[in-house]
Design an enzyme around this catalytic site. Structure first.
Site, PDB file in Angstrom:
ATOM      1  N   MET A 198     116.848 -58.633  82.901  1.00 37.16           N
ATOM      2  CA  MET A 198     116.250 -57.318  82.472  1.00 37.16           C
ATOM      3  C   MET A 198     115.331 -56.923  83.777  1.00 37.16           C
ATOM      4  SD  MET A 198     117.208 -55.687  79.851  1.00 37.16           S
ATOM      5  CE  MET A 198     118.767 -56.190  78.427  1.00 37.16           C
ATOM      6  N   CYS A 199     114.675 -55.742  83.679  1.00 37.24           N
ATOM      7  CA  CYS A 199     113.753 -55.428  84.884  1.00 37.24           C
ATOM      8  C   CYS A 199     112.185 -54.902  84.104  1.00 37.24           C
ATOM      9  CB  CYS A 199     114.490 -54.131  85.572  1.00 37.24           C
ATOM     10  SG  CYS A 199     116.014 -54.351  85.716  1.00 37.24           S
ATOM     11  N   GLN A 200     111.560 -54.534  84.845  1.00 39.88           N
ATOM     12  CA  GLN A 200     110.127 -54.174  84.407  1.00 39.88           C
ATOM     13  C   GLN A 200     109.924 -52.873  85.119  1.00 39.88           C
ATOM     14  OE1 GLN A 200     106.942 -56.290  83.219  1.00 39.88           O
ATOM     15  NE2 GLN A 200     108.211 -57.792  82.230  1.00 39.88           N
TER      16      GLN A 200
END
Lengths: 352, 352
Positions: free
Chosen positions: B1-3
């Protein structure tokens, strides 16, 4: 007016040397101090760096000069604002996505039909574009961005499948004629158009602004083995390419004025459109055929989806044998910009 | 996932402090080391910086941390690749021009309908989009870029004149529901959407990936006078905003996880869409009315041209009196991400 620099390479190559010289024209050795920008292709992606500061003073330009990004294809621009304010939305290159491909565009010149004195709603629609099919719209005020959007709108209106490079070369040539037609004397139209990882088109309709001594044309050079030493004309800096380049390297540099003291800079002919691939110039649709055959044409993943709707093919039959104009390449020494007045007939000197 | 990290400001403000902490999550204090990017609005223009290197190690990120670009509106992203290779075309934020406005999009999550295991031609068309009106196409392989293009295609299919902010808020909410519908449990969909100089939408459909303890939600904080000291949670670095901020400054920071030790971070509710303007959250269409009245809605120059063809108005009547939800703003202390399983009904807890 502005200045352009493009690089197109057989192998991924960094552009720090050429860009170092080019940046000096942004406020140091020349007056183009109203911002600078560049677009660099990496795979299917694109990176753009834009700034309203002069290239010769921008910390961002400084970083790029020392950050060896390697690419097959890049275009850069230093701006001297004649149309549109000094603001980020007017900084070239402009970029847009069409057919799942990033396109980028940098311009030197003036295009009366798309000048900001002509309201957007009165500007011409190119090719088969209709008001209902207007997809690309300028964000800023420059004639450059307006003409870029008009070209993309015309491409979108013309093709419902991905054009081959010969087809694209032919169609872009037609659009360029349409843009200049009727304004042959008042138009200056030099541009670089990036169309993805490998492909760059460059077009020149050169000229001088009234009362100006500055010639706005387009030149290119192809560097290939045996590599030699070159010195920048805008900075006290030389490089011996033989020390860095590999045997399979080949680099084309395209620019408004030659960047180095090398022999081999060639001025574009009036109305000439050249497609660059692997550092080689391809001057006619026929000349682009081999590149298409090698699988180095436009690349897009989005047309599968459209196959379910009714589309026509825009591919051109490719001849079995063709000689690429690059194989006939000859070195032309840099010449002083000609003093002859602009010719009124469209594209009379094109090599094809 | 990313931020994700977004900033939306009443006055042009630099983002070096927040970005410094955020970059640490790109490979130092967290695992999001597959590239980073940011889009910064300046006037009508946009600057984007993209890199495939980890934000904590990229020379480009280092420059940005120390180059005080001032803006009303920006979004940033550090990537941990779950869909699509580590390559420039898959780096967020993505950006496209629509209606002569630059739009930008960064996403944290997974959207099954637009996953790359679903071929592009099998992916849904949102709203009134038809195959004939497909204009925006992904360049890379991420579900994030595919869903961004689908949203823009739906906006283009829906509106033939510029929507007001209340109309846009209502329509984006509807699209978010459509994207999640039927995949409520398997979708994680947190995004930031920049729509020009002033306007940023943020949406959260939070969740955890199967087998993971990481909560992917969205938080925001509004900093306004009296300003205080804040310390980054990802770096040994503090700042006393009272020393730098002016009395009319107000800044909203939106991020996947709180960046500082301040009280006041508020978690988005499930399915909540918030429009940020001047550093204030606007949680419903009604709440956006005042901003539109103040002339801070979308701004485009291209619709004059289309007035000559048949268009319908997409403006919404604005009520004479309305209370902006921002006036009811209350500080909510950061809470540990809830352990409750995702709820299956769509948007049950939205504040409106």
């Amino acid at each position: 007016m502005c200045q352009l620099m493009g690089m197109n390479n057989a192998a991924p190559t960094d552009f720090t040397f050429s860009f170092k010289g080019f940046c000096q024209r942004g406020g140091a050795t020349d007056i183009h101090s109203h911002g600078f920008g560049l677009c660099v292709y990496e795979g299917r992606g694109i990176r753009s760096f834009l700034d309203t500061l002069p290239a010769s003073k921008s910390p961002l330009a400084q970083v790029i000069q020392n950050y060896p990004i390697r690419t097959h294809n890049m275009i850069a621009h230093v701006r001297y604002a004649t149309t549109g304010a000094v603001s980020l939305e007017n900084v070239h290159p402009f970029s847009r996505e069409l057919w799942g491909i990033h396109w980028s565009f940098a311009h030197n010149g003036q295009v009366p039909k798309f000048d900001d004195s002509t309201p957007l709603e009165a500007q011409p629609l190119l090719g088969k574009t209709t008001l209902e099919e207007l997809h690309y719209n300028p964000v800023g005020e420059t004639d450059s961005e307006a003409v870029f959007c008009a070209i993309l709108n015309a491409l979108k209106a013309e093709f419902t499948s991905l054009p081959t490079l010969p087809v694209l070369h032919g169609f872009l040539s037609k659009l360029c004629k349409e843009i200049i037609l009727g304004d042959e004397d008042s138009t200056i139209f030099n541009f670089l158009l990036g169309c993805g990882k490998y492909t760059q088109f460059a077009f020149s309709w050169p000229g001088r602004r009234p009362g100006s001594k500055v010639w706005n044309g387009l030149y290119y050079i192809v560097r290939s083995p045996p590599f030699q030493t070159a010195s920048l004309v805008d900075a006290d800096y030389s490089i011996d390419f033989a020390k860095f380049a590999k045997s399979n390297d080949r680099v084309a540099v395209i620019t408004t004025k030659p960047l180095t003291d090398e022999t081999g800079w060639t001025e574009f002919e009036r109305g000439q459109l050249i497609m660059f691939d692997k550092g080689l110039p391809h001057r006619s649709p026929r000349c682009c055929e081999q590149v298409e055959k090698e699988g180095r044409g436009l690349s897009s993943k989005c047309f599968e989806r459209l196959r379910t709707s009714s589309i026509s093919s825009a591919t051109m039959p490719i001849s079995e044998s063709s000689t690429c104009c690059s194989e006939e390449e000859e070195v032309v020494v840099v010449t002083i910009p000609p003093e002859v007045p602009p010719q009124s007939a469209l594209f009379p000197t094109a090599a094809e």
